[in-house]
Structures are given as structure tokens and as C-alpha cells.
Write an enzyme that holds these catalytic residues in place. Structure first.
Site, PDB file in Angstrom:
ATOM      1  N   PHE A   1      -8.037  -7.247   3.937  1.00  0.00           N
ATOM      2  CA  PHE A   1      -8.625  -8.377   3.268  1.00  0.00           C
ATOM      3  C   PHE A   1      -9.265  -9.155   4.207  1.00  0.00           C
ATOM      4  O   PHE A   1      -9.610 -10.437   3.503  1.00  0.00           O
ATOM      5  CB  PHE A   1      -7.599  -8.744   2.328  1.00  0.00           C
ATOM      6  CG  PHE A   1      -6.921  -7.918   1.132  1.00  0.00           C
ATOM      7  CD1 PHE A   1      -7.690  -7.464   0.224  1.00  0.00           C
ATOM      8  CD2 PHE A   1      -5.813  -7.206   1.473  1.00  0.00           C
ATOM      9  CE1 PHE A   1      -7.303  -6.803  -0.961  1.00  0.00           C
ATOM     10  CE2 PHE A   1      -5.289  -6.434   0.519  1.00  0.00           C
ATOM     11  CZ  PHE A   1      -6.028  -6.096  -0.747  1.00  0.00           C
TER      12      PHE A   1
ATOM     13  N   ALA B   1     -11.605 -11.702   6.088  1.00  0.00           N
ATOM     14  CA  ALA B   1     -13.170 -12.115   5.761  1.00  0.00           C
ATOM     15  C   ALA B   1     -13.642 -12.562   7.054  1.00  0.00           C
ATOM     16  O   ALA B   1     -13.068 -12.966   8.149  1.00  0.00           O
ATOM     17  CB  ALA B   1     -13.266 -13.566   4.953  1.00  0.00           C
TER      18      ALA B   1
ATOM     19  N   ASN C   1     -12.365  -7.422  -4.376  1.00  0.00           N
ATOM     20  CA  ASN C   1     -13.722  -8.031  -3.759  1.00  0.00           C
ATOM     21  C   ASN C   1     -14.631  -7.997  -5.055  1.00  0.00           C
ATOM     22  O   ASN C   1     -15.381  -8.827  -5.104  1.00  0.00           O
ATOM     23  CB  ASN C   1     -14.380  -6.902  -3.089  1.00  0.00           C
ATOM     24  CG  ASN C   1     -13.961  -7.083  -1.560  1.00  0.00           C
ATOM     25  OD1 ASN C   1     -13.625  -8.028  -1.173  1.00  0.00           O
ATOM     26  ND2 ASN C   1     -14.090  -6.059  -0.766  1.00  0.00           N
TER      27      ASN C   1
ATOM     28  N   CYS D   1     -19.231  -5.836   2.302  1.00  0.00           N
ATOM     29  CA  CYS D   1     -18.209  -5.289   1.264  1.00  0.00           C
ATOM     30  C   CYS D   1     -18.659  -5.526  -0.274  1.00  0.00           C
ATOM     31  O   CYS D   1     -18.585  -4.629  -0.966  1.00  0.00           O
ATOM     32  CB  CYS D   1     -16.785  -5.917   1.514  1.00  0.00           C
ATOM     33  SG  CYS D   1     -15.921  -5.112   2.944  1.00  0.00           S
TER      34      CYS D   1
HETATM   35  C1  UDX Z   1     -15.159 -10.237   1.798  1.00  0.00           C
HETATM   36  C2  UDX Z   1     -13.718 -10.596   1.170  1.00  0.00           C
HETATM   37  O1  UDX Z   1     -13.651 -12.062   1.330  1.00  0.00           O
HETATM   38  C3  UDX Z   1     -12.606 -10.082   2.077  1.00  0.00           C
HETATM   39  O2  UDX Z   1     -11.508 -10.209   1.683  1.00  0.00           O
HETATM   40  C4  UDX Z   1     -12.967  -8.641   2.276  1.00  0.00           C
HETATM   41  O3  UDX Z   1     -11.784  -8.155   3.210  1.00  0.00           O
HETATM   42  C5  UDX Z   1     -14.179  -8.175   2.694  1.00  0.00           C
HETATM   43  O4  UDX Z   1     -15.295  -8.999   2.011  1.00  0.00           O
HETATM   44  P1  UDX Z   1     -16.598 -11.217   3.658  1.00  0.00           P
HETATM   45  O5  UDX Z   1     -17.594 -10.445   3.108  1.00  0.00           O
HETATM   46  O6  UDX Z   1     -16.318 -11.144   5.255  1.00  0.00           O
HETATM   47  O7  UDX Z   1     -15.243 -11.036   3.168  1.00  0.00           O
HETATM   48  O8  UDX Z   1     -16.754 -12.854   3.562  1.00  0.00           O
HETATM   49  P2  UDX Z   1     -16.672 -13.854   2.089  1.00  0.00           P
HETATM   50  O9  UDX Z   1     -16.023 -15.000   2.976  1.00  0.00           O
HETATM   51  O10 UDX Z   1     -15.909 -13.141   1.014  1.00  0.00           O
HETATM   52  O11 UDX Z   1     -18.051 -14.012   1.851  1.00  0.00           O
HETATM   53  C6  UDX Z   1     -19.015 -13.176   1.198  1.00  0.00           C
HETATM   54  C7  UDX Z   1     -20.245 -13.721   0.622  1.00  0.00           C
HETATM   55  O12 UDX Z   1     -20.235 -14.564  -0.188  1.00  0.00           O
HETATM   56  C8  UDX Z   1     -20.954 -14.534   1.957  1.00  0.00           C
HETATM   57  O13 UDX Z   1     -22.413 -14.099   1.835  1.00  0.00           O
HETATM   58  C9  UDX Z   1     -20.651 -16.103   1.443  1.00  0.00           C
HETATM   59  O14 UDX Z   1     -21.682 -16.729   1.913  1.00  0.00           O
HETATM   60  C10 UDX Z   1     -20.719 -15.804  -0.228  1.00  0.00           C
HETATM   61  N1  UDX Z   1     -20.028 -16.856  -0.712  1.00  0.00           N
HETATM   62  C11 UDX Z   1     -18.732 -17.060  -0.699  1.00  0.00           C
HETATM   63  C12 UDX Z   1     -20.696 -17.655  -1.666  1.00  0.00           C
HETATM   64  O15 UDX Z   1     -21.871 -17.681  -1.662  1.00  0.00           O
HETATM   65  N2  UDX Z   1     -19.820 -18.777  -2.272  1.00  0.00           N
HETATM   66  C13 UDX Z   1     -18.667 -18.892  -2.021  1.00  0.00           C
HETATM   67  O16 UDX Z   1     -17.875 -19.886  -2.755  1.00  0.00           O
HETATM   68  C14 UDX Z   1     -18.038 -17.996  -1.233  1.00  0.00           C
END
Ligand code: UDX
Ligand code: ADP
Length: 480
Positions: free
Chosen positions: A158, A160, A220, A272
Site C-alpha cells: 500500500f 505511495a 486504490n 496504480c
Molecule cells: C497509490 C496509493 O496511494 C497506494 O496506497 C498504492 O500502493 C499505490 O497507488 P501512488 O500512486 O504512489 O499511490 O500515489 P498517491 O499519493 O496515491 O497519488 C496518486 C495520484 O493522485 C497522484 O497523481 C496525486 O497527485 C493524485 N492526488 C492525490 C490528487 O490529485 N489529489 C489528492 O488529494 C491526492
């Protein structure tokens, strides 16, 4: 000494194994990969991925109980526990193209494990895979096992990116799924003992295999759904004069909703979210549940809409054309504190602006120029219509310049687009930037990092996702 081998030295395998090695000095951890380039990098001073805190851990453990090797078969044969953390991209051809996970790498890893093993092993699914993959893998292993016992566990990750090390040090939970048999339970307890070196027992959740696999996709999908919800709200805020940050704050104080993951943005990216939702959609469709499939599809549709809306806003605000105008792109990674660009919204936004003949000057503190060029020109796949989109070529690439500094990107520019929320963009000297830009000077903030009021005082025309529009933008409506 327990021996762990992890197949796949990527964003998941690398950091996870480094932390296991750090927290478990009594365990020997070897990370193997078929990519010599990746392994060489892991063994050098220039690690193949950027993750705050990772380098220190690798330096501390490498050569003691943490090893990186291309000797895949030998290390798998030696191990007691084999983690499989290979890539599982979305299929682009054949049955399930555009949605289903491509399990080619997984299957070849499983066949290799069966081939080389001479002793019993616990095989742990670490990469995100469709529900019931464990069952398929179990079949491959047992049909080729020569009598050796394999126990399959699902232990989804999980973490990030950008916060991988703190997520691994202090996880909300560790999930271990296994077969509900005496041997299955024993394998679960063995893996639990690894994590118990540093994770409190009440945070280690044990479940059956399918629940663990589905939980990863569900987590996710729920996270992505929150972002699409707030992004859909951002469009309404712009239309009505509400401020999405205020709305998100107001709803986030409800403890049932919670305040995290409510930042409106130009769209979510990363390896993801889209992939896992498409996987979920495919599983729903295969289970004859079209309504459930359509529900989750909508989360990605809103994400696509948000990126298109952003491009349209830029073009519409600048008299309906960006042809030959210089547009500074600040940020290319899919989020801050990572050099990863997989599914980054910047890719689609840049492609949209290039098709409109804009001249892009791109700056990102971590993404190498060749990666940006590769991303911009690679074949993109329309998941919904199941077709490849027009690929961009050398002509469009001539419109792209990659620079090494945010100020350099903005000199003489007509507009600035902020596409990743890097901290350094918050403290830019916008007066200095304004003075050297063409007028009227535009800022399009896809991450809500700038102080809109201050920038308007300087003289900029500012668009910030989900914020009240200024008079200029109201006069130039953008249709998505
Ligand atoms: C995600 C999950 O959070 C993690 O638990 C899983 O193991 C893998 O996928 P990750 O993709 O590394 O992690 O990053 P994350 O922080 O979740 O952000 C994903 C996307 O959402 C990014 O582009 C981020 O900028 C965007 N985001 C996140 C938003 O646009 N708004 C938010 O409030 C949070
Ligand atoms: P993730 O983000 O899930 O970690 P990555 O693409 O970063 O995914 O990493 C997956 C890694 O798995 C790649 O470095 C790739 O070379 C490696 N890999 C794929 N198949 C095999 C295999 N059969 N044996 C060893 N390594 C493999």
C-alpha cells in the site's frame, strides 16, 4: 538465517526489500531482476528510483544483508520466501485489451520458480494483480513442482511513491492473505513474523487469498474515486463561484468523510489507480456485473474529463489558440517527490497543447528529458473505445524544449502551467517571472499551489482548479 528473494527491483520491490533488510538484520534479502541496467544502478551511488530516505537505507544495508543481483534463478532456488514484484501492465492487445492485467511477466516468473526450486517455498504476490491470480499461479506451480510444496500468499503493497519509506516504516496496516489450510496458516504466520520485527501485531491483518487481492484493488479504487469526486466538484465550483478548497475543508471536517485525499487537481496519475480500476472493471464485466463495472469506469472518465478541461481552459483563455505561443510547463512527474511519470496527467496535457501547436518549455526537478520525450510520443491507448490514439512524432517533438530551471522555462512565455505540486513552485518569485513574460501573462495552476490573490495583484491572469474565476476567464468559457 531466513532467506528472502524478491523478483523485480522496481518501485515496489526495491524500497520494500530495503526496509525489510533494515528492520530484520537476521534475514538475508536479495532483490533480483532481469534488467542488468536496473541492478547495476541499485549497486551504484545513483539508485534507479528517487525516493526520499531510500538511499541512506540502501547504503546502510547493501553488502550486509541486502543484495541486488541478476542471478535470478540461483537466488530464487536458495530462498525460503520468494516475493514476486514484477510489472503487471494493462493489456493492449487481444482478449481484455485496454482493461485486463497482462500477466505475462508474472506467469514467466512463476514457471521459473517451479523450474529452479529444490526446496519448499512460500511465494508471495506483491505486485497488484487481478483477483484469483494466486489461484492461477498456484496451478502453474503445483503442475510443475516435482513434488515440492509451494504456499501462495497475497501481501499487497500500500505504499505511495514519494512517501514510500515512511509508509513502510509506519504502515496503517499490513495485509496477508493465505489459504485457509494448516499449511496456508503456517505460511501466513511465517510472513507475519517478518513484519512483526517492526509493525505492531494489531496492524497485521490476515485474511483469505481472494479478500487480500480484492482489498488492494478496492483501496486504490476508493482513493481514486475520492479524487474524481472532488475534481467533479471543482468543475461545479468554477461554474458557480464556490472555492473547492473551502468545500473540501468543510466536508473533510466530518469525521465520517475525513480530510485526506480531497485535493482537487488536474487529474490523478501513477502506475496504480487507472490500472487497478480498469482491472476491477474487467473483473466486474467478466462476472456479469455491468452496473458495477460502469460505476467504476466513471471514476476514470472524470479523470480524463479533468485533463481535457484543463487543456481547453488554457486554449480558450488565450483567444482560442496556443499556436506558436510559448507555454512553460512546471512539473511533469505524476506527483511531487518522485521522478515517476507513469500515467502522469502532464503527459495528456502536454499532448493536448502540442496538438494545438503550442511551443512547450518543460521543467521538472526529477524527470530526465529523455523520459519526457518518450512519454509524449509513446502510443496512448483509449481504454474506453479500445483503440490506440494518434501517436505524436518528430514534428511535435520539435515544439518541446526541456530546461533545467523553473525561471528559464518561463522567460518570454505567454503562459505557465503548473502540473506537479513540487514544493519549490510554491516559493517561486512570481514578480520576477511576470516581468520577463509576454503580456497578458497567464498562470494555469493544475495543483492549487500558488497564492491566486497575490498573483492577480502582480498582474497575472490566474486559473486555479476549482477556484472562483477572474473576469477574463469568465469571458472566455471553455467547454470540455
Ligand atoms: C497509490 C496509493 O496511494 C497506494 O496506497 C498504492 O500502493 C499505490 O497507488 P501512488 O500512486 O504512489 O499511490 O500515489 P498517491 O499519493 O496515491 O497519488 C496518486 C495520484 O493522485 C497522484 O497523481 C496525486 O497527485 C493524485 N492526488 C492525490 C490528487 O490529485 N489529489 C489528492 O488529494 C491526492
Ligand atoms: P512496480 O512499480 O510494480 O515495482 P516496475 O516496473 O517498477 O513495477 O518493476 C518491475 C520490475 O520487474 C522491472 O524492473 C522488470 O525488469 C522486473 N521483471 C519483470 N519480469 C521479470 C522476471 N521474470 N524476472 C526478474 N525480473 C523481472
Amino acid at each position: 538465517m531466513v532467506k528472502i528473494c524478491c523478483i523485480g527491483a522496481g518501485y515496489v520491490g526495491g524500497p520494500t526489500m530495503a526496509v525489510i533488510a533494515l528492520k530484520c538484520p537476521d534475514i538475508k534479502v536479495t532483490v533480483v531482476d532481469i534488467s542488468t541496467q536496473r541492478i547495476t544502478a541499485w549497486n551504484s551511488d545513483q539508485l534507479p528510483i528517487y525516493e526520499p530516505g531510500l538511499e541512506e537505507i540502501v547504503k546502510q544495508c547493501r553488502g550486509n544483508n541486502l543484495f541486488f543481483s541478476t542471478e535470478v534463478e540461483k537466488n530464487v532456488a536458495d530462498a525460503d520466501i520468494v516475493f514476486v514484484s514484477v510489472n503487471t501492465p494493462t493489456k493492449t492487445q487481444g482478449l481484455g485489451a485496454g482493461k485486463a492485467a497482462d500477466l505475462t511477466y508474472w506467469e514467466s516468473a512463476a514457471r521459473m520458480i517451479a523450474d529452479v526450486s529444490k526446496s519448499a517455498k512460500i511465494v508471495v504476490e506483491k505486485s497488484t494483480v487481478p483477483v484469483k491470480t494466486a489461484e492461477a499461479i498456484e496451478k502453474i506451480l503445483t503442475h510443475n513442482s516435482k513434488g515440492i510444496n509451494f504456499e501462495i500468499l497475497s501481501n499487497p503493497e500500500f505504499l505511495a511513491e514519494g512517501t514510500a519509506i515512511s509508509d513502510l516504516f509506519n504502515p496503517d496496516r499490513v495485509l496477508i492473505g493465505g489459504r485457509e489450510t494448516p499449511d496456508g496458516n503456517k505460511a501466513v504466520q511465517t510472513l507475519k513474523a517478518v513484519y512483526a520485527h517492526w509493525v505492531p501485531e494489531d496492524r497485521i491483518i490476515c485474511s483469505n487469498l481472494w479478500s487480500a487481492e480484492l482489498s488492494k484493488l478496492a483501496a486504490n479504487a476508493f482513493l481514486a474515486q475520492r479524487i474524481s469526486s472532488v475534481n467533479a466538484m471543482s468543475a461545479l465550483c468554477e461554474a458557480t463561484g464556490a472555492d473547492v478548497t473551502q468545500v473540501a475543508h468543510a466536508i473533510g471536517t466530518d469525521s465520517r468523510i475525513g480530510s485526506k485525499f480531497l485535493n482537487a487537481s488536474v487529474g490523478f496519475g501513477g502506475s496504480c489507480f487507472q490500472k487497478d480500476i480498469l482491472n476491477l472493471v474487467y473483473i466486474c464485466e467478466c462476472s456479469a456485473l455491468p452496473e458495477a463495472a460502469n460505476y467504476w469506469k466513471q471514476v476514470i472518465k472524470v479523470n480524463d474529463y479533468q485533463k481535457t478541461r484543463f487543456v481547453n481552459r488554457v486554449v480558450a483563455s488565450m483567444f482560442n489558440t496556443v499556436a506558436n505561443k510559448k507555454v512553460a510547463i512546471l512539473g511533469f512527474a505524476f506527483k511531487k517527490d518522485t521522478g515517476d511519470t507513469r500515467e502522469a496527467p502532464a503527459i495528456d496535457v502536454c499532448r493536448g497543447l502540442l496538438v494545438e501547436k503550442g511551443q512547450l518549455r518543460i521543467y521538472d526537478p526529477q524527470v530526465p528529458p529523455e523520459q519526457m520525450r518518450k512519454d509524449i510520443t509513446m502510443v496512448r491507448f483509449d481504454w474506453d473505445r479500445n483503440v490506440a490514439l494518434r501517436s505524436l512524432g518528430d514534428d511535435e517533438l520539435k515544439q518541446v524544449t526541456v530546461v533545467h530551471d523553473a525561471y528559464e522555462a518561463t522567460i518570454d512565455a505567454h503562459a505557465v502551467c503548473i502540473l506537479t505540486e513540487w514544493d519549490e513552485f510554491k516559493s517561486l518569485d512570481f514578480k520576477k517571472i511576470y516581468d520577463k513574460m509576454q503580456k497578458p501573462a497567464f498562470v494555469f495552476d493544475g495543483r492549487n499551489v500558488v497564492d491566486v490573490g497575490k498573483l492577480r495583484e502582480i498582474g497575472f491572469i490566474v486559473y486555479s482548479i476549482g477556484k472562483p474565476l477572474d473576469a477574463w476567464l469568465k469571458d472566455m468559457p471553455a467547454v470540455a
